[in-house]
Write a protein that holds these residues in place. Structure first.
Motif: not given
Lengths: 303, 319, 320
Positions: B66-78, B81-90, B288-292
């Motif tokens: 998770y931390a590795g992906r978060a570094m690259r700004g990827e928080f995975g899918p919700s 709502y599996p059709d939206r990634t967390v990054t999209q939501i953010i 994702g949101i807490v990190i942002v």
């Protein structure tokens, strides 16, 4: 060549004596100053009245929290049918709800403060008393936590472990101790450096005795002041969580719950918002005035 | 100054890690998972789902992934709502939250600072009492009380401003069409700002009063400087220091306040997604949101520290 | 005509416990070329007297009386006019230079400000003059110090900067409030020599507020002793040391350790503590601590001539 060197020594002895005399009358002095403070005394009266009503308010009404009357939904306040504060959108009497909510809000405010107080005082006193690197590390940790939106962690906690009133107050208490720790640590450090404490150390007085006789009496003033300011903060945190639906759950109610429901019925029943909002605001005012009054009373330098 | 800045930065990095770690651990010690609601799902399906989201791996491994992906700004899918990634939501929520939060914070600093300083300079005057009243009100009336009250007054009774919509409705937008895009933000910004105005006004007033009692202010007056110059050149900077150091906690406060304000005014900001995510146990969204949010707070603290270093020459040397 | 003539000056502060009489009925004159020492314990009103004359009394204070400087009463003068005199013709430098310089402004800039405000000179010209003045007060490495902040200075250097600030406009009256307190003896001597050379090279009047009789002895022509907000004795420095007439002055002199002092013998101290300015005794403020006090001391003694150019406020001195 300084003229008053010898004199200063004598003077210091006298001042020591004066300080002792002052020490005895410090609390009486503080009380006199506090009683003279009109804002603070008003705060005491309002808070006393609200607490009193929280205890007996619901008993004065012919209705209870369980009385949901379909025929009297969203009624405006009226004397005639004894709905003094009106009713809500389920026909429940608002007078009863508001004072029952007061019980919960005030109780949570006090209990959470007790938790914050114990954690903060223990942590701060430990850091301050040990000092050195331990102190630095401990306070660095506080600095880090200080910068975080900790309410979010309460929100996560509450959703993770379910919405339960005990968890809410424990979580609030566990989050709101940082300032207390800072205050206690600062006071402890300051007092620890005072000559009389060093003298006590040198004279071989045991550490617990030093803590009891010298540190605690000096730390207690700022702590009392901060406690009066922390209770309203914690009431607010609880209301915030309840407002979001994450705090107090049915059948219990609190001001936050009532305000949240009032916010949803603005157009049909504005009193549902206004009455609990006013009570919450009055409580905040009172605690803040009392806190300011206590600070001025205990620390005359502060204006 | 550079080494001071670097040291501050070095403190900020572990703070972000602590946040990510703490929220990750909390979410994963949760009794019950995100698929609890769909009781009808086959155990095999649940197992597949868990594998797809790496939920079957050991906690530590999950965190590292998770931390590795978060570094690259990827928080995975919700998860919900599996059709939206967390990054999209953010990405949808962030601009709204940013606009709301930054406006509120900037205005609060300017208004609160001005009020506090005016109060201190005209101590015990009518202006001072007015400032203290605003300060007291802001402290006693939190955002979640103020917001519905404002709605009641400006939305329901006066019909001046739109209620719970981004549409520029209400009489103000009709009279002044150019205000259109700003109109929906007026009440949220006021509700979010007032508690901060109160704190900042109190802080700056107390600081200014204290500074004006300092010996160096007497020196400045003894030099024959005009009162104006004494205040602006000698007092102001020191009086603003407590306000600057409050800006860090203020961001945390504004972010927390934004959650309720967005909820009440139905603004599609991150706060609303956060609450929804928390209620639905949508781990990736909440994390994702807490990190942002926390990143924003840590970043602001860093800015504040640097600003403090610029304003107070002593800090650069001492720390 | 006297350069500064203070008459019946009173300073009262409002406080929670009733009014504080900081300065009561103080009158004196100051002439060009004169160096006046003001001696007294902290709280005796010595600093407040001069702060009041400069219009720098704290906002809860009330000042009455007259303070005529060069024909104009400073106390009734419009505030902007008084402000233009401050730092220019009337300069005051303060004790405890740690807190008396603005911490977030470079020292050079704080000094330049004085010239830019009073002389309207350009920044460049001010810089040149400030550097000159810093050299005059023997600031080491003036160029470099100019760009530094007060906390980067030693106590002695801060005090030098402070004095330079006071001297920049070549004031007619320079009031130095405890300029040597908390400094090393060697630094003290250097600071005093800077003050002495200003006094000798100008026609200005110098006021030295101190509790250090050694400083007074070396520099002043005349001494005013203050106690409980009042002047209790006023005489030439030589007279004060040779024949003090007020028991307080005499006691102060006795407390002074000297090189001839027998180390086996205890230092003399004045018994009791300085009076609380909120609860000054009726009559002579020194009465409760005075070994010679008699019944008459319950009535306030006034400053009366007790010899040529020598005044004291003591019933006993009058009678003698």
């Amino acid at each position: 060549m300084t003229l008053f060197a010898a004199q200063t020594a004598a003077q210091e002895k006298l001042m020591g004596a004066a300080a002792r005399v002052q020490g005895r009358s410090l609390w009486a002095d503080a009380r006199r100053r506090f009683v003279k403070n009109r804002a603070a005394m008003t705060g005491v009266c309002i808070l006393g009245l609200i607490s009193f009503m929280a205890v007996i308010g619901p008993l004065l009404s012919p209705y209870t929290l369980e009385d949901l009357a379909w025929e009297s939904i969203s009624q405006a306040p009226s004397w005639a049918d004894k709905h003094w504060f009106g009713t809500d959108d389920t026909g429940r009497d608002l007078w009863v709800s508001v004072w029952s909510g007061a019980r919960v809000s005030l109780t949570i405010g006090l209990l959470t403060t007790l938790v914050s107080l114990s954690i903060g005082v223990t942590y701060g006193a430990t850091a301050g008393f040990i000092g050195g690197r331990t102190d630095m590390a401990m306070m660095r940790f506080v600095d880090v936590l200080y910068a975080l939106p900790l309410l979010f962690f309460i929100i996560i906690l509450v959703t993770v472990f379910g919405r339960n009133i005990y968890l809410v107050f424990l979580a609030i208490g566990c989050v709101e101790w940082l300032t207390m720790a800072r205050i206690v640590r600062g006071q402890t450090l300051a007092v620890k450096k005072k000559e009389y404490v060093e003298a006590a150390h040198a004279a071989g007085v045991a550490t617990p005795a030093i803590l009891r006789r010298h540190i605690i009496p000096n730390v207690i003033g700022p702590v009392i002041v901060y406690v009066t300011l922390l209770v309203p903060i914690n009431i607010l945190v609880e209301s915030y969580l309840s407002f979001l639906g994450l705090g107090v759950q049915e059948p219990l109610t609190s001001w936050g719950v009532l305000i949240s429901r009032g916010a949803n019925t603005l157009e049909t029943a504005p009193w549902m918002l206004i009455i609990p909002a006013i009570l919450l605001a009055l409580t905040m005012f009172s605690f803040n005035f009392i806190g300011d009054g206590l600070r001025d009373a205990l620390d005359p330098k502060e204006r | 100054m550079t080494s001071y800045a670097l040291r501050r930065l070095l403190i900020a990095i572990p703070t972000v890690f602590l946040i990510v770690g703490l929220s990750f651990v909390l979410m994963h010690t949760a009794p019950g998972g995100p698929f609890d609601a769909d009781a009808a799902l086959e155990p095999a399906v649940v197992a597949n789902l868990r594998a797809a989201y790496d939920l079957d791996k050991p906690l530590l491994e999950q965190f590292v992934i998770y931390a590795g992906r978060a570094m690259r700004g990827e928080f995975g899918p919700s998860i919900v709502y599996p059709d939206r990634t967390v990054t999209q939501i953010i990405a949808t929520g962030l601009p709204v939250s940013l606009r709301l939060g930054l406006t509120a914070l900037t205005l609060a600093t300017l208004i609160g600072g001005t009020l506090g300083i005016v109060g201190a300079l005209k101590r015990n005057s009518a202006a001072d009492y007015a400032v203290m009243t605003v300060a007291m009100t802001g402290i006693a009336v939190p955002s979640f009380v103020l917001a519905p009250l404002l709605t009641l007054l400006f939305g329901v009774t006066l019909r001046l401003l739109p209620i719970a919509t981004l549409e520029p409705s209400g009489s103000l937008a009709r009279t002044y069409p150019w205000l259109g895009p700003y109109v929906p933000y007026i009440m949220p910004v006021i509700a979010l700002m007032l508690p901060q105005v109160a704190v900042i006004a109190r802080l700056s007033r107390a600081a200014m009063i204290e500074v004006l009692n300092q010996a160096y202010i007497r020196t400045a007056r003894a030099k024959g400087l005009t009162e104006n110059r004494v205040v602006t050149r000698h007092a102001l900077r020191a009086a603003l220091l407590p306000v600057v150091s409050y800006l860090g906690p203020a961001v945390a406060s504004v972010v927390t306040g934004a959650v309720v304000v967005e909820q009440i005014f139905q603004l599609p900001g991150m706060g609303r997604f956060f609450i929804q995510g928390a209620l639905n146990r949508d781990y990736p969204v909440v994390l994702g949101i807490v990190i942002v949010f926390a990143g924003a707070v840590v970043l602001m603290n860093l800015v504040v520290d640097l600003l403090y270093g610029v304003l107070d020459p002593k800090v650069r040397v001492d720390q | 005509m006297a350069l500064l003539e203070v008459e019946a000056l009173n300073v009262r502060f409002a406080s929670g416990d009733g009014p504080i009489a900081a300065v009561s009925d103080v009158s004196f004159t100051l002439n060009r070329g004169e160096c006046l020492g003001i001696v007294g314990e902290s709280g005796s009103g010595k600093s407040q007297t001069f702060l009041a004359a400069l219009g720098l009394t704290a906002s809860n204070g009330r000042v009455t009386g007259r303070a005529v400087f060069d024909g104009q009463d400073l106390l009734t003068m419009p505030a902007p006019a008084l402000r233009r005199l401050r730092g220019d013709r009337l300069a005051m430098i303060f004790q405890d230079s740690t807190t008396s310089l603005t911490p977030h402004m470079r020292v050079g800039k704080q000094l330049m400000e004085v010239l830019m405000v009073h002389r309207g000179v350009s920044a460049a010209a001010a810089r040149v003059q400030v550097l000159e003045m810093l050299t005059t007060v023997r600031m080491p490495e003036a160029e470099r110090r100019f760009e530094m902040y007060p906390h980067e200075f030693s106590g002695g250097m801060r005090q030098r900067a402070m004095i330079a600030m006071g001297l920049l406009c070549k004031p007619d009256v320079l009031i130095a409030d405890e300029p040597t307190t908390a400094l090393d003896v060697t630094v003290q001597a250097q600071i005093l020599s800077v003050l002495r050379s200003y006094k000798e090279n100008s026609n200005a009047a110098l006021v030295l507020i101190t509790h250090d009789l050694g400083v007074v002895a070396g520099l002043t022509d005349r001494v005013m002793v203050m106690y409980g907000g009042r002047v209790v004795e006023d005489a030439s420095t030589a007279q004060i040391f040779a024949a003090p007439r007020h028991p307080y002055t005499a006691a102060l002199l006795r407390c002074r350790p000297s090189l001839a002092h027998d180390p086996e013998q205890d230092l003399v101290a004045i018994p009791g503590a300085p009076p609380d300015p909120r609860r000054l005794p009726q009559g002579c403020a020194f009465g409760p601590r005075c070994e010679k006090a008699v019944a008459r001391c319950g009535a306030m003694p006034h400053l009366k001539p007790v010899g040529p150019a020598h005044e004291a406020a003591c019933h006993l001195a009058e009678m003698a």
